[in-house]
Enzyme design. Structure first.
Site, PDB file in Angstrom:
ATOM      1  N   GLU A 169       0.844  -1.206   0.000  1.00 56.11           N
ATOM      2  CA  GLU A 169       0.000   0.000   0.000  1.00 56.11           C
ATOM      3  C   GLU A 169       0.881   1.258   0.000  1.00 56.11           C
ATOM      4  O   GLU A 169       0.624   2.218  -0.715  1.00 56.11           O
ATOM      5  CB  GLU A 169      -0.920  -0.016   1.237  1.00 56.11           C
ATOM      6  CG  GLU A 169      -1.733   1.252   1.450  1.00 56.11           C
ATOM      7  CD  GLU A 169      -1.687   1.739   2.890  1.00 56.11           C
ATOM      8  OE1 GLU A 169      -1.264   2.894   3.100  1.00 56.11           O
ATOM      9  OE2 GLU A 169      -2.044   0.969   3.811  1.00 56.11           O
ATOM     10  N   HIS A 170       1.940   1.235   0.793  1.00 51.89           N
ATOM     11  CA  HIS A 170       2.836   2.389   0.824  1.00 51.89           C
ATOM     12  C   HIS A 170       3.630   2.518  -0.481  1.00 51.89           C
ATOM     13  O   HIS A 170       3.768   3.611  -1.006  1.00 51.89           O
ATOM     14  CB  HIS A 170       3.838   2.256   1.977  1.00 51.89           C
ATOM     15  CG  HIS A 170       3.277   2.633   3.313  1.00 51.89           C
ATOM     16  ND1 HIS A 170       3.841   3.611   4.102  1.00 51.89           N
ATOM     17  CD2 HIS A 170       2.220   2.160   4.013  1.00 51.89           C
ATOM     18  CE1 HIS A 170       3.159   3.722   5.232  1.00 51.89           C
ATOM     19  NE2 HIS A 170       2.169   2.845   5.206  1.00 51.89           N
ATOM     20  N   GLU A 224       6.179   2.436  11.874  1.00 52.87           N
ATOM     21  CA  GLU A 224       4.744   2.659  12.065  1.00 52.87           C
ATOM     22  C   GLU A 224       4.139   1.524  12.901  1.00 52.87           C
ATOM     23  O   GLU A 224       3.362   1.758  13.823  1.00 52.87           O
ATOM     24  CB  GLU A 224       4.055   2.731  10.697  1.00 52.87           C
ATOM     25  CG  GLU A 224       2.558   2.958  10.807  1.00 52.87           C
ATOM     26  CD  GLU A 224       1.835   2.817   9.462  1.00 52.87           C
ATOM     27  OE1 GLU A 224       2.473   2.983   8.411  1.00 52.87           O
ATOM     28  OE2 GLU A 224       0.629   2.547   9.486  1.00 52.87           O
TER      29      GLU A 224
HETATM   30 ZN   LIG Z   1       0.973   2.611   6.912  1.00 49.66          ZN
END
Ligand SMILES: [Zn+2]
Length: 1032
Positions: free
Chosen positions: A111-112, A209
């Protein structure tokens, strides 16, 4: 920009049917216009072919004022849903079913990385760059446990096409460069990349994260629960990434995952709003889908085989220094696997049932678990959760003593039995259906996004999204089922809870050595990785580190990306007509809006006469005043009445800086409430009872509420640490900042912890009525009503009665601080009603550096600088400067190089310019990055394009849609009129390079700036040794 990980999303969906999250905005009262959008949509018929798609179904959904059109892409099998609705805030979303089978975080890292550049848009990080080239009202990406979603919304048609093009290219044709994988996923790198002899460490945005995410004990618990309740397939792994499993992911695996999951045959597209569907279909087919052939996907999630007998598991977590009771920090829940979420009616029934069982003081589990005060609050996972293919229901407590585990289990068992025996009162069921009605009528500012999240999970498993939208069908069916079988709900409880052997009892307790164990596990992993390296590998790592740093530092060419121009910004603001009047002598602002028959009533009450020693109590007062009972109603009856007659009634503390003077502010509490027009008199009656005879006589009830508030505050720090850091950094810079720290800062968190620890709350109970005397007084009140024209005119009469009702026997108090000043409420009538602000002309701002040591593996860093208030001519320049520094410098330094989840600068209306970082592996180093940001700005290393982009990005916030319920609120609260906004708007547009250099020099330069600093984070030797820091 923060990208949410699965658990946050899971939480969102958790509350979704409890709070049906369905709300929307409409441009005008024009029901006719809504019908027109519907009519246009009706021109489509099943079987029709458009741009490679075939229409499957066209369904009008009158309860949501929309028409749903379902299509399939012929060539690839991609699914498509369009919701045509008369709303200019158009939304696009594409979601893929992503079902990882390990905890390396591959869907999350993907996703990143897809957002790091694509074939048509090969520049680095086009996603973040588009934030500055667009007027989007929302842009983000989410990784849930079984899908990944990419939504954006905008009110501008050109912008929609631009963003759509960038999104399509990102997800279907990403570059997925090795360097992107290192930066966003994980890498080994020298601690100081420029120094080959510095030790090798793990770095990477997702790596940090996820370390940050799991420092939140509630998330940790939710993750364990899902993993253990569905242990046989994708739900047994961590889709966001288990920090120490992340370094097992390879770049090759990442690319494979993309090829098998990000394919049109595995995609679901959703569009919403008033833009024509055909244009969307054409662009999506041309730019993406026509380039693919159908594939067989292998992403289906099988049902979890049911267990023959219940299971029990235990896990550990880190102790919480802020816990309201240090001796009670365990969590225990029993979770039950329910039916498939694609069964729309069953899911609707079970989520209503869940609310009946758990929500509010009349719910059986609330009575049985919360009121005996065995724990501080329900666990955050409590209730219905439809974010997995088969839903779950969880019930249990947080903040319990380990030895109370059996007690909790027994109570749960007994409560299930008693629900099966006695069921629910009809009135409670009606109250819940009433709540559903209000939630469907209430309009939020991003309805498209609410819809996209609402349908995502069920659709992901091939449930029918159109079914899901037809909520009235479900309500009808529910009423019928209840009529046919009065034991309908009890039978469900019998089946899903009592007779269900697929249930998990999960307990989590703190372990003092938890953090140490995590640190040594990471060290072990690091040693293993390093031991496998040859000398040439290490040299390679060093060189790659330098290359990455060079790439990150290079000036970037974003000219391949589409962009709006400053000239695309609407030159003038749409004016909101307001009518100023009085009701019973109290100033009243009326705002006529298309509210679908709801009335929004607010009242601001000044705090000027309140003695200083009571101020710390104000937030507590606000959180309990509507929950303790009033007049003849005890708190249960009060809660019942509120549910039957209102959408909500709440009170919140307010610190509102003046727009013209830094040392002037307003202090007060705001009452907020909403109801259907027909219930306004009843709602005001409830407010009057609260004004006239609140009940402060039940210490047991107060204890329950205190524990809940203290727990909520303690839990919130790991999510909102940057807000606490900013509040603290600014607390000695303005008088308003000081009060804000008292109400909303770490001072308040610590105060509530002290209250929660008190063995006897009688002194608190005696204190609260003292606050009430100063607050709920018509003499220092002003009100606002947002309603339809009819609702507005009727409300005046009701408010007259209300004021008479509460105006009797009020004492007069003198303002405690003598320095008050009056401001007219209506700028066009300066002799009219006024509000009273506090002025502190002797205020001296002070410099202070505060460090809060907390058990987190990451830091939250902030520096605040005193500048100028909203109406000052330099204010607009500082806004543009903050935005530009964030996008063009701080993002690169703090996130890309520093590895923090986020960071930047912002300008706030109170005149504080604040730097911040979020979930940051660095602490004092980040402070120097802030300083370098100022140097960067002063050295004029930015282009006109950079300035224009900052302006666009500001305007996407300035012009973001405001819901009818919130129109006129900036005038009502802050006195910021449309005229002042227009002036600010013009100043923003005209900010020049010279203005930016000038304000950077005059306000932000060391020597000329007045500033404060704060860090929340783990033990920090450098700070401890430095006497200039105050360590808390
Ligand atoms: Zn993330």
């Amino acid at each position: 920009m923060f990208r949410q990980t699965k658990t946050v999303l899971a939480k969102l969906q958790n509350v979704r049917l409890k709070g049906l999250h369905l709300s929307w905005r409409r441009r005008s009262t024009a029901a006719a216009a809504a019908a027109a959008a519907g009519e246009k949509a009706h021109q489509y018929t099943a079987g029709q072919q458009i741009h490679g798609f075939t229409v499957k179904e066209v369904v009008a959904v009158p309860e949501l004022f929309l028409t749903a059109i379902k299509l399939t892409h012929d060539r690839t099998g991609a699914q498509y849903l369009h919701a045509a609705r008369d709303d200019p805030n158009n939304l696009f979303s594409v979601q893929f079913r992503t079902t990882p089978m390990d905890s390396t975080g591959v869907p999350h890292i993907l996703e990143h990385t897809v957002l790091c550049g694509s074939q048509k848009y090969p520049c680095r990080d086009p996603f973040f760059k588009m934030l500055n080239r667009s007027l989007c009202t929302f842009m983000n990406a989410f990784t849930a446990s079984d899908y990944t979603m990419y939504p954006f919304s905008t009110q501008n048609a050109k912008d929609f096409q631009n963003l759509l093009s960038v999104y399509l290219d990102a997800v279907f044709f990403p570059c997925l460069r090795e360097q992107d994988f290192w930066q966003e996923g994980w890498r080994l790198e020298n601690e100081d990349p420029a120094d080959a002899s510095s030790p090798l460490v793990f770095k990477g945005v997702v790596f940090n994260e996820m370390k940050g995410a799991f420092s939140d004990n509630e998330r940790l618990y939710a993750q364990h629960l899902q993993n253990k309740l569905y242990p046989d397939h994708t739900y047994s792994v961590v889709s966001g990434g288990e920090p120490l499993a992340i370094p097992d992911l390879t770049w090759e695996q990442l690319k494979d995952f993309h090829a098998t999951h990000y394919h049109p045959s595995n995609a679901r597209f959703f569009t919403y709003g008033d833009l024509p569907l055909e244009q969307h279909l054409k662009q999506i087919d041309q730019e993406a889908l026509s380039k693919f052939e159908r594939i067989q996907t292998n992403t289906r999630v099988p049902s979890q085989p049911p267990w023959a007998s219940p299971r029990e598991e235990r896990v550990t977590c880190s102790p919480d220094a802020m816990a309201p009771d240090a001796a009670r920090q365990s969590t225990l829940c029993v979770s039950y696997k329910l039916g498939d979420i694609t069964d729309t009616f069953e899911a609707f029934t079970l989520s209503l049932l869940s609310a009946l069982m758990t929500s509010g003081p009349n719910a059986p589990f609330y009575k049985a678990l919360i009121e005996p005060k065995i724990g501080t609050d329900f666990s955050s996972v409590v209730g219905y959760d439809g974010s997995t293919k088969e839903a779950s229901f969880s019930i249990g407590l947080q903040g319990i003593a380990e030895c109370d585990a059996d007690k909790v289990k027994n109570i749960i068992r007994q409560t299930v039995d008693s629900i099966i025996e006695s069921g629910f009162e009809d009135e409670r069921i009606e109250a819940l259906l009433h709540k559903t009605e209000i939630q469907m009528k209430h309009q939020s500012s991003n309805f498209g996004l609410a819809l996209a999240s609402y349908i995502a999970s069920s659709w992901n498993h091939d449930g029918d999204p159109v079914d899901l939208l037809q909520i009235n069908n479900s309500i009808r069916e529910f009423r019928r089922a209840l009529q046919e079988n009065p034991r309908f709900l009890q039978d469900k409880v019998q089946h899903y809870l009592k007779e269900n052997s697929h249930r998990l009892t999960l307990s989590m307790s703190p372990d003092d050595s938890y953090l140490d164990k995590q640190v040594s596990a990471e060290e072990r992993k690091l040693r293993e990785k390093i031991a496998a390296l040859s000398d040439s590998d290490k040299k390679d790592i060093y060189e790659k580190g330098l290359q990455l740093l060079a790439a990150q530092s290079k000036t970037q060419d974003a000219s391949c990306l589409p962009t709006l121009k400053v000239s695309d910004i609407a030159p003038t603001l749409a004016v909101t007509p307001l009518h100023m009047t009085k009701a019973g002598g109290v100033p009243l602002q009326l705002c006529e809006q298309p509210t679908n028959g709801l009335v929004y009533f607010r009242a601001m009450c000044s705090l000027n006469t309140l003695p200083e020693d009571l101020k710390l109590y104000v937030p507590l007062f606000c959180s309990v005043i509507t929950k303790m009972g009033c007049g003849s109603l005890d708190y249960r009856q009060q809660a019942q009445q509120m549910e039957l007659k209102t959408g909500d009634m709440s009170v919140s503390p307010q610190v509102i800086p003046d727009c013209a003077h830094m040392d002037v502010f307003e202090q007060g509490v705001l009452l907020s409430s909403s109801c259907l027009e027909r219930n306004l008199a009843d709602m005001l009656q409830l407010w009057a009872e609260i004004f006239n005879s609140p009940r402060f006589d039940d210490p047991e009830r107060l204890r329950v509420l205190v524990m809940m508030s203290a727990q909520e505050l303690a839990n919130g720090i790991s999510d909102a640490g940057h807000i606490y850091a900013m509040t603290r950094a600014g607390h000695l810079l303005t008088p308003a900042g000081e009060l804000l720290e008292t109400f909303d800062g770490m001072d308040q968190v610590k105060f509530m912890k002290r209250i929660a620890e008190m063995s006897d709350l009688t002194p608190v109970l005696r204190t609260l009525p003292r606050i009430k005397k100063h607050l709920l007084n018509p003499e220092n009140m002003r009100c606002a009503v947002n309603a339809t024209p009819q609702g507005a005119s009727e409300s005046v009469l009701h408010l007259e009665n209300f004021m008479t009702d509460v105006a009797d026997k009020r004492k007069r108090f003198k303002a405690v601080r003598p320095n008050v000043i009056q401001r007219p409420l209506d700028v066009d009538n300066i002799s009219g009603a006024c509000k009273t602000l506090v002025a502190d002309s002797n205020f001296q701002p002070c410099h202070m550096k505060t460090f809060f040591q907390l058990p987190f593996p990451v830091n939250f860093v902030s520096e605040s600088i005193r500048t100028v208030p909203y109406s000052h001519k330099d204010y607009a320049s500082l806004c543009v400067l903050a935005r530009m520094m964030t996008a063009k410098f701080l993002h690169g330094e703090i996130r890309e190089k520093g590895g923090a989840y986020g960071g930047g600068a912002k300008m706030a209306g109170g005149g504080l310019f604040s730097f911040y970082s979020y979930r940051d592996p660095n602490s004092v180093q980040t402070l120097s990055a802030f300083g370098k940001g100022v140097d960067w700005a002063k050295s004029s290393r930015f282009t006109q394009q950079d300035i224009d982009e900052a302006k666009l990005s500001i305007f996407s916030a300035v012009d973001s849609p405001v819901a009818p319920s919130s129109k006129g609120m900036s005038v009502f609260l802050s006195g910021i009129t449309d005229e002042m906004k227009q002036r600010h708007r013009e100043r923003l547009v005209h900010v020049t390079r010279e203005n930016l250099l000038d304000v950077a020099e005059r306000y932000l330069t060391l020597g000329s700036k007045t500033y404060g600093v704060s860090i929340l984070g783990p033990e920090n030797d450098a700070i401890k040794k430095d006497p200039s820091w105050v360590v808390k």
